[in-house]
Write an enzyme that holds these catalytic residues in place. Sequence first.
Site, PDB file in Angstrom:
ATOM      1  N   SER A  86       0.860  -1.179   0.000  1.00  0.00           N
ATOM      2  CA  SER A  86       0.000   0.000   0.000  1.00  0.00           C
ATOM      3  C   SER A  86       0.900   1.233   0.000  1.00  0.00           C
ATOM      4  O   SER A  86       2.118   1.123   0.138  1.00  0.00           O
ATOM      5  CB  SER A  86      -0.930   0.006   1.219  1.00  0.00           C
ATOM      6  OG  SER A  86      -0.190  -0.079   2.411  1.00  0.00           O
TER       7      SER A  86
ATOM      8  N   GLY B   1      -3.354  -7.701   5.584  1.00  0.00           N
ATOM      9  CA  GLY B   1      -2.200  -8.027   4.757  1.00  0.00           C
ATOM     10  C   GLY B   1      -1.283  -9.015   5.441  1.00  0.00           C
ATOM     11  O   GLY B   1      -1.732 -10.005   6.040  1.00  0.00           O
TER      12      GLY B   1
ATOM     13  N   THR C 243      -8.059 -11.148   7.117  1.00  0.00           N
ATOM     14  CA  THR C 243      -7.751 -11.176   5.688  1.00  0.00           C
ATOM     15  C   THR C 243      -8.436 -12.388   5.083  1.00  0.00           C
ATOM     16  O   THR C 243      -8.725 -13.365   5.790  1.00  0.00           O
ATOM     17  CB  THR C 243      -6.239 -11.251   5.430  1.00  0.00           C
ATOM     18  OG1 THR C 243      -5.995 -11.328   4.010  1.00  0.00           O
ATOM     19  CG2 THR C 243      -5.615 -12.465   6.104  1.00  0.00           C
TER      20      THR C 243
ATOM     21  N   SER D  57      -7.016 -13.626   2.238  1.00  0.00           N
ATOM     22  CA  SER D  57      -5.921 -14.199   1.458  1.00  0.00           C
ATOM     23  C   SER D  57      -5.209 -15.260   2.298  1.00  0.00           C
ATOM     24  O   SER D  57      -4.665 -14.955   3.360  1.00  0.00           O
ATOM     25  CB  SER D  57      -4.928 -13.112   1.047  1.00  0.00           C
ATOM     26  OG  SER D  57      -3.713 -13.673   0.603  1.00  0.00           O
TER      27      SER D  57
ATOM     28  N   GLU E  38      -2.436 -16.828   1.664  1.00  0.00           N
ATOM     29  CA  GLU E  38      -0.997 -16.579   1.698  1.00  0.00           C
ATOM     30  C   GLU E  38      -0.653 -15.527   2.750  1.00  0.00           C
ATOM     31  O   GLU E  38       0.304 -15.672   3.512  1.00  0.00           O
ATOM     32  CB  GLU E  38      -0.513 -16.129   0.311  1.00  0.00           C
ATOM     33  CG  GLU E  38      -0.555 -17.214  -0.758  1.00  0.00           C
ATOM     34  CD  GLU E  38       0.498 -18.294  -0.519  1.00  0.00           C
ATOM     35  OE1 GLU E  38       1.655 -17.944  -0.255  1.00  0.00           O
ATOM     36  OE2 GLU E  38       0.145 -19.482  -0.591  1.00  0.00           O
TER      37      GLU E  38
ATOM     38  N   CYS F  73      -0.260   2.925 -13.095  1.00  0.00           N
ATOM     39  CA  CYS F  73      -0.835   3.419 -11.840  1.00  0.00           C
ATOM     40  C   CYS F  73      -0.026   4.590 -11.292  1.00  0.00           C
ATOM     41  O   CYS F  73      -0.597   5.565 -10.782  1.00  0.00           O
ATOM     42  CB  CYS F  73      -0.902   2.295 -10.813  1.00  0.00           C
ATOM     43  SG  CYS F  73      -2.218   1.094 -11.118  1.00  0.00           S
TER      44      CYS F  73
END
Length: 389
Positions: A133, A173, A193, A195, A197, A356
Amino acid sequence: MLQKFFIKSFMKQWNFGNYTIKFWDGETVKIGNDKPKFSLILHQPIPFKLLSKDLSLTFAEAYMEGLIDIQGDYDEIARIIYLHSNRKYLKKYQNPNISSKIDQNKESKNIKSHYDLGNDFYKIWLDETKSYSCAYFKNPTDTLYQAQINKIEHTLKKLNLKPGEKLLDIGCGWGWLSIIAAQKYGVQVTGITISEEQYKEAKERVKSHKLENLVEIRLQNYQDLQEKEYFDKIVSVGMFEHVGAKNLSLYCSKSKEVLKPGGIFLLHSIMVMFEGETNAWIDKYIFPGGYLPSLREVISILSEFDYHLLLAESLRFHYAKTLDIWDKNFTQNLDKVRLLYDEKFIRMWSLYLKSCASAFRVGSIDLFQLLISKGANNELPLTKEYIYQ
């Protein structure tokens, strides 16, 4: 009497608090189930000329005429009038279509397509904290690692954390912010989270720092949070962009549900200048299912949930600089990336990072940190100097 019937009928709409109405004939009507916080004392019938569909106007004019007195908490009166005045908006936004919850499997799939590319992949071009981020550069010469630590500390300072408070980290995260919050401020942290991983590595990080007594990492969707008014503070960094346009209200509703009254929420999210469709390429290849709301769209939705804006800070140029460094790290380590992914992926990811960074520089997208409170919080410091001390 018609005046009493009129007042009683309309007072049923003022059902957001606890109070009494004492009529001129001695009758007392109680609203709410708890101890009344104020009383409206009607000394005589209100003339028809003062009766209005807007009960606030009716009582205000009657009070001006000396027909009504008020005893008790004026703040509570103001709160009830505020909620009553906004009830049509609260009903619209605070009752989100619960059927949106059935999209959890799709949401999980979308997150996996990006964040579960592998911890080894992200390790190649992110800093040691593996913060994915916007960093915060206090000095142009700050390393990426230092800037990410700066960002975490800058974010946590805004929350004005106190030892023993309960902090929810939505989209935690790889867990570094949760860990620093526990280490530096002595707060109890719950990081969530979806995710796998991130969950695995964040759990290992907490264990390696011997913080199991302060930090809990969960593999959990924000939609499944069950705690009612449990957390003192909430922080969410870089997750709001992934909930999707249809779930913005659901996200706000759920966060409000688990946050204590007066609680503080730091929302860190990419936003756009104008509402519109998500970039088709980004949606297909980078962040499927994501949506970048406009700042005014976010502020509007937050206000419908009685979230009060305390501070808004743009970190647009910080994100452009962050992306430039990520792109440089990625490009300098292509030999390592090629061990994991093919040339098509490499070109795709390089384009994503470069485009980006450019988008932030030209201002078509921005990064905002919004500090908000659940309802009015009058216990906060008078100034924001504590953030920069």
